[in-house]
Design a protein around this motif. Sequence first.
Motif, mmCIF file in Angstrom:
data_model
loop_
_atom_site.group_PDB
_atom_site.id
_atom_site.type_symbol
_atom_site.label_atom_id
_atom_site.label_comp_id
_atom_site.label_asym_id
_atom_site.label_seq_id
_atom_site.Cartn_x
_atom_site.Cartn_y
_atom_site.Cartn_z
ATOM 1 N N SER A 77 14.822 74.290 -18.196
ATOM 2 C CA SER A 77 14.434 73.315 -18.613
ATOM 3 C C SER A 77 13.196 72.434 -17.169
ATOM 4 N N THR A 78 13.537 72.472 -16.054
ATOM 5 C CA THR A 78 12.907 72.362 -14.900
ATOM 6 C C THR A 78 12.253 73.291 -14.369
ATOM 7 N N GLY A 79 13.533 74.686 -13.878
ATOM 8 C CA GLY A 79 13.085 75.796 -13.034
ATOM 9 C C GLY A 79 14.327 75.801 -11.420
ATOM 10 N N ALA A 81 16.929 75.987 -10.794
ATOM 11 C CA ALA A 81 17.575 77.298 -10.962
ATOM 12 C C ALA A 81 16.886 78.459 -11.004
ATOM 13 N N SER A 139 22.780 64.511 -7.575
ATOM 14 C CA SER A 139 22.015 63.916 -6.744
ATOM 15 C C SER A 139 20.520 63.319 -6.834
ATOM 16 N N SER A 144 18.010 68.981 -15.139
ATOM 17 C CA SER A 144 18.177 68.722 -16.546
ATOM 18 C C SER A 144 19.407 68.667 -16.421
ATOM 19 N N VAL A 154 28.589 68.481 -10.635
ATOM 20 C CA VAL A 154 28.823 68.251 -9.261
ATOM 21 C C VAL A 154 28.510 66.277 -9.027
ATOM 22 N N ILE A 205 20.053 74.668 -25.921
ATOM 23 C CA ILE A 205 20.368 74.217 -26.238
ATOM 24 C C ILE A 205 19.058 73.095 -26.833
ATOM 25 N N ARG A 357 30.238 68.552 1.016
ATOM 26 C CA ARG A 357 30.005 67.451 -0.571
ATOM 27 C C ARG A 357 31.488 67.125 -0.716
ATOM 28 N N THR A 419 27.116 75.249 -10.842
ATOM 29 C CA THR A 419 25.678 74.777 -9.905
ATOM 30 C C THR A 419 24.607 74.993 -9.336
ATOM 31 N N ALA A 454 20.435 81.699 -15.763
ATOM 32 C CA ALA A 454 20.430 81.672 -13.723
ATOM 33 C C ALA A 454 21.494 82.462 -13.306
HETATM 34 C C1 LIG Z 1 17.254 69.164 -5.402
HETATM 35 C C2 LIG Z 1 18.875 69.447 -6.311
HETATM 36 C C3 LIG Z 1 19.579 69.009 -5.808
HETATM 37 C C4 LIG Z 1 20.266 68.876 -7.062
HETATM 38 N N1 LIG Z 1 21.541 68.316 -7.601
HETATM 39 C C5 LIG Z 1 23.285 68.766 -7.721
HETATM 40 C C6 LIG Z 1 24.081 68.092 -7.719
HETATM 41 O O1 LIG Z 1 23.974 66.604 -7.273
HETATM 42 N N2 LIG Z 1 25.471 67.759 -8.457
HETATM 43 C C7 LIG Z 1 25.597 69.748 -8.232
HETATM 44 O O2 LIG Z 1 25.903 70.219 -9.825
HETATM 45 N N3 LIG Z 1 24.045 70.263 -9.259
HETATM 46 C C8 LIG Z 1 23.033 69.724 -8.652
HETATM 47 N N4 LIG Z 1 21.645 70.955 -8.463
HETATM 48 C C9 LIG Z 1 21.969 71.864 -9.075
HETATM 49 C C10 LIG Z 1 21.662 71.888 -10.440
HETATM 50 O O3 LIG Z 1 22.290 71.037 -11.556
HETATM 51 C C11 LIG Z 1 21.108 73.482 -11.089
HETATM 52 O O4 LIG Z 1 20.213 73.895 -10.050
HETATM 53 C C12 LIG Z 1 20.943 72.977 -12.287
HETATM 54 O O5 LIG Z 1 21.494 74.307 -13.271
HETATM 55 C C13 LIG Z 1 20.110 72.980 -13.100
HETATM 56 O O6 LIG Z 1 19.715 72.795 -14.259
HETATM 57 P P1 LIG Z 1 17.594 72.173 -14.636
HETATM 58 O O7 LIG Z 1 17.794 72.699 -16.482
HETATM 59 O O8 LIG Z 1 17.307 71.772 -14.379
HETATM 60 O O9 LIG Z 1 17.325 73.638 -13.908
HETATM 61 P P2 LIG Z 1 16.593 75.935 -15.134
HETATM 62 O O10 LIG Z 1 16.390 76.339 -13.422
HETATM 63 O O11 LIG Z 1 15.540 74.579 -15.798
HETATM 64 O O12 LIG Z 1 17.709 75.323 -15.354
HETATM 65 C C14 LIG Z 1 18.913 76.236 -15.528
HETATM 66 C C15 LIG Z 1 19.715 77.051 -16.175
HETATM 67 O O13 LIG Z 1 20.337 76.117 -17.194
HETATM 68 C C16 LIG Z 1 20.332 76.873 -18.146
HETATM 69 N N5 LIG Z 1 19.647 75.915 -19.270
HETATM 70 C C17 LIG Z 1 18.869 74.781 -18.834
HETATM 71 N N6 LIG Z 1 18.362 74.568 -19.651
HETATM 72 C C18 LIG Z 1 18.554 74.507 -21.353
HETATM 73 C C19 LIG Z 1 18.735 74.665 -22.540
HETATM 74 N N7 LIG Z 1 17.819 73.407 -22.401
HETATM 75 N N8 LIG Z 1 19.558 75.493 -22.812
HETATM 76 C C20 LIG Z 1 20.161 76.959 -23.018
HETATM 77 N N9 LIG Z 1 20.420 77.089 -20.992
HETATM 78 C C21 LIG Z 1 19.296 76.248 -20.226
HETATM 79 C C22 LIG Z 1 19.246 78.092 -18.666
HETATM 80 O O14 LIG Z 1 20.845 79.234 -18.214
HETATM 81 C C23 LIG Z 1 18.667 78.468 -16.748
HETATM 82 O O15 LIG Z 1 19.044 79.137 -16.741
HETATM 83 C C24 LIG Z 1 20.726 70.382 -7.679
HETATM 84 C C25 LIG Z 1 19.616 71.120 -7.388
HETATM 85 C C26 LIG Z 1 18.543 70.702 -6.656
HETATM 86 C C27 LIG Z 1 18.015 71.773 -6.488
#
Ligand SMILES: Cc1cc2nc3c(=O)[nH]c(=O)nc-3n(C[C@H](O)[C@H](O)[C@H](O)COP(=O)(O)OP(=O)(O)OC[C@H]3O[C@@H](n4cnc5c(N)ncnc54)[C@H](O)[C@@H]3O)c2cc1C
Length: 457
Positions: A77-79, A81, A139, A144, A154, A205, A357, A419, A454
């Motif tokens: 979704s965003t990268g 992770a 936070s 996403s 969290v 999803i 945390r 996460t 991821a």
């Molecule tokens: C600045 C920052 C702040 C953060 N703060 C918090 C926090 O407060 N609490 C916390 O718990 N985590 C936190 N995180 C961690 C974050 O929640 C995880 O990295 C999360 O997996 C990111 O999701 P994403 O979809 O944005 O990232 P992506 O890298 O796009 O996705 C991560 C994984 O999620 C899955 N995914 C995403 N979208 C879909 C979809 N539509 N369908 C199927 N699979 C999907 C995939 O397996 C993918 O590999 C933080 C990370 C950062 C960098």
Amino acid sequence: MSSSTDITLDQRAEKLRDALGARIVFAGDPDYDAVRMPWNVAVDQRPFAVVTPESAEEVVAVVRAVTAAGLRMAPQSTGHAAPGLAEAGLSDTVLVRLARLRGVTVQPESRTAIVLGGSHWNDVLAAAAPHGLTALHGSAGDVSVAGYSLSGGVSFYSRAHGLGINAVRAVQIVTADGALIRASADENADLFWAVRGGSGAFGIIVSLEIDLLPYADVFAGMLLWDASFTAAVSRAWATWTASAPESVTSTLRVLHLPPLPELPPFLSGRSVVVVDGAVLESDERATELLHSLRELRPEIDTFSRIPADALVHVHMDPPQPTPAVTRHRMLRALPEDAVAAFVAASKDPGLFIAELRHVGGAAARPVPGGGAVSAVAGEYIAHSVAAAPVPEAIPGALAAATAYVDAFEPWTGDALALTFLDGGMDRAPGFGASLDRLREQKAQWDPRNVFAAANPV
Ligand SMILES: Cc1cc2nc3c(=O)[nH]c(=O)nc-3n(C[C@H](O)[C@H](O)[C@H](O)COP(=O)(O)OP(=O)(O)OC[C@H]3O[C@@H](n4cnc5c(N)ncnc54)[C@H](O)[C@@H]3O)c2cc1C
């Protein structure tokens, strides 16, 4: 995954172009570099191709075309992770970016929201706020909902309301056979169990139904001191959190801020110690609870009643793509010696953020009827972030991030928070006792392992 070797990668690409036309971008195409870059720009992910579907029907077409071509795929979704995903090796993997599948419909009567698969938390907060509602977001507003919620999540609401994953009521998911199905407690219940933890390893999803929280506003903010106060502030915060009610979720951090023109001059190039969080109480009770920390006379004190959709700004996460590496450990407790370890380890200027945390409370209690992951065992998360602006900086950044969490070895528990997992970390502790059943479910729903994630199971 197809075992056929009689078809070349060029032929697979041709099949994909035939099926998906101009929507699919390959290495060498003019747009490839623009569409392949993740939020964590420290990761130079180079997938076989990138496709950005705009509807559930397009996701179905993508899944069918990629499997027919004998390739793998990875929803992203965003990268945020991206480091974990890149580890899978993406040379035979089509990156399915959900960046254009965004939108939120709030159903105020049931206090739920239907969230399209690539939506960010900012999208949910903007849609929920007019109804006096909010969500179990983390936070950062540009993470996403799917990626966060289906790996735990969290939140500053988590000690009171648990992990974000337990707010998921149902998902619409495109599975490896190209079917678009609903999974909930009543339909495809095994898949619903698995996807709550197994996340993108089980399919793409296209939408989620989530519970919202009934808060229009919240008492929240941050207290900031110069880093020379770290020892006193850390001791006070440890004592405070040891007896804080579950209505309080907070973090303690030392930030080593670079000298950047976009930072206010009084912060640029400085090291500071910060306590931030949310207190789900009346103003009077919250003020009473914060008294012992405020007695330490912070230089900045923003704790006050704020609109609930402003909580996402309190932790000051970077709003723009950021190159960084992270490490974390779950801590069983934070006794005096652990506080001393924090004070010493957080001094490393090679760290951008040295954080503790406070979790525990509802975040640590498994939920009956929950999914593969419904809680995270431990009272605190020791979390480090080190900047890696160029690839050569990654080894040094990793060393700093690792040294910080290693300082907590005597208090470290067995679990990890999914996460917070980053590249180069063992994923198994994130799934805990659910891992075997998750693997059985993976074999059933994705027998050829076409979905890379991821956090692979
Ligand atoms: C600045 C920052 C702040 C953060 N703060 C918090 C926090 O407060 N609490 C916390 O718990 N985590 C936190 N995180 C961690 C974050 O929640 C995880 O990295 C999360 O997996 C990111 O999701 P994403 O979809 O944005 O990232 P992506 O890298 O796009 O996705 C991560 C994984 O999620 C899955 N995914 C995403 N979208 C879909 C979809 N539509 N369908 C199927 N699979 C999907 C995939 O397996 C993918 O590999 C933080 C990370 C950062 C960098």
